[in-house]
Design a protein around this motif. Sequence first.
Motif, short mmCIF file in Angstrom:
data_model
loop_
_atom_site.label_atom_id
_atom_site.label_comp_id
_atom_site.label_asym_id
_atom_site.label_seq_id
_atom_site.Cartn_x
_atom_site.Cartn_y
_atom_site.Cartn_z
N TYR A 26 0.84 -1.21 0.00
CA TYR A 26 0.00 0.00 0.00
C TYR A 26 0.87 1.26 0.00
O TYR A 26 0.62 2.21 -0.75
CB TYR A 26 -0.92 -0.02 1.22
N TYR A 31 2.59 6.00 -1.84
CA TYR A 31 3.44 6.97 -1.13
C TYR A 31 4.90 6.96 -1.60
O TYR A 31 5.78 7.41 -0.88
CB TYR A 31 3.30 6.76 0.39
N TYR A 75 2.03 10.93 6.89
CA TYR A 75 2.03 12.24 6.21
C TYR A 75 0.94 13.16 6.76
O TYR A 75 1.11 14.37 6.84
CB TYR A 75 1.83 12.03 4.69
N1 SAM Z 1 -5.28 7.03 6.24
C1 SAM Z 1 -4.39 6.24 5.42
C2 SAM Z 1 -4.04 7.00 4.17
O1 SAM Z 1 -4.33 8.20 4.09
O2 SAM Z 1 -3.42 6.42 3.26
C3 SAM Z 1 -4.97 4.84 5.14
C4 SAM Z 1 -6.21 4.81 4.32
S1 SAM Z 1 -6.61 3.16 3.76
C5 SAM Z 1 -7.33 3.48 2.18
C6 SAM Z 1 -8.04 2.75 4.72
C7 SAM Z 1 -7.71 2.39 6.13
O3 SAM Z 1 -8.91 2.11 6.85
C8 SAM Z 1 -6.85 1.13 6.26
O4 SAM Z 1 -5.69 1.43 6.98
C9 SAM Z 1 -7.73 0.14 7.00
O5 SAM Z 1 -7.03 -0.75 7.82
C10 SAM Z 1 -8.65 1.05 7.76
N2 SAM Z 1 -9.93 0.40 8.12
C11 SAM Z 1 -10.46 -0.74 7.60
N3 SAM Z 1 -11.65 -0.99 8.18
C12 SAM Z 1 -11.87 -0.01 9.09
C13 SAM Z 1 -12.91 0.27 10.00
N4 SAM Z 1 -13.99 -0.51 10.09
N5 SAM Z 1 -12.79 1.35 10.80
C14 SAM Z 1 -11.71 2.17 10.71
N6 SAM Z 1 -10.69 1.96 9.84
C15 SAM Z 1 -10.77 0.89 9.04
#
Ligand code: SAM
Length: 272
Positions: A26, A31, A75
Amino acid sequence: MEREDRRDQAIAAVAACYKGFDPEAYLKYNYTPPRADFHRSDSMVWKLNCLHKAFSEDGIKGELLVDVGSGPTLYQVLSACENFNRVVMSDFLEVNRNELNRWLKERQSNFDWTPYLKHVCELERRSSSAWQEKAKRLRSVVTDVFPVNVHQAYPFPAGSLPASGADCLLSCFCLESVSPDVSSFTQALKNLGSLLLSGGHLLLIGALGESFYQAAPDVRIPVVPLDEAQVCASLSVSGFQLLQLSVYHLPPDMRLGVDDTEGVFFAKAKKL
Ligand code: SAM
């Protein structure tokens, strides 16, 4: 089947996809260059600039900032860490919480956040060596990395946050990528409201028009495609007053196949 049961099943199906989330992949997809190239004004520079302005120019500050669904990334808190005495980060997955703790506590992360630290120091008009002070500041103000589930009425473990709530909430690319439909996205926003003081700020960054993203070479996570009007409507029915909505449209050469995002929104809102 009852509507609530169907909703719970759809949420569980998205959660099941997260079993294959690979923090290293990811981070690489999103990133590192070309997605994160500080020599051109692409979406990474745009996001860091939106956050810089919110904290430096609009002066959002206070005791506690909570970042919801932090993933393996830092970030998003590089500007915020200067304006709050305490920052709490969080993620649903242990692998992501471990990756954050490797950087914050053990200094053993394989990912290099130095270009990000340097870029944000430049935005703050600080000297090129100030990035090390920022890294130190970040390690001292981030006190915890908690588990979180935005689909629960109170998303954090009981007693983990002050009952009065945070002064500011930040959440980037989380709600739309864990919600099967717009109504669960809106409900998740309402749940976030329970973490925030009245009058506190919510800063939300998210994807527009995205239906999936790649979380490992063979793992595609479904995303609810949103448009600007839906983001505004969801904030309004969830008890937030929208103060600013900005949009970045992804140029064709940033459409790399690791997702089908059309744009990125930045919303600044206040809890009523
Ligand atoms: N905030 C980071 C970014 O800006 O790149 C990560 C975003 S990533 C697309 C989505 C994130 O949501 C993942 O890290 C995932 O583990 C988390 N996630 C998955 N299910 C979730 C839930 N039910 N509640 C909160 N976070 C969750």
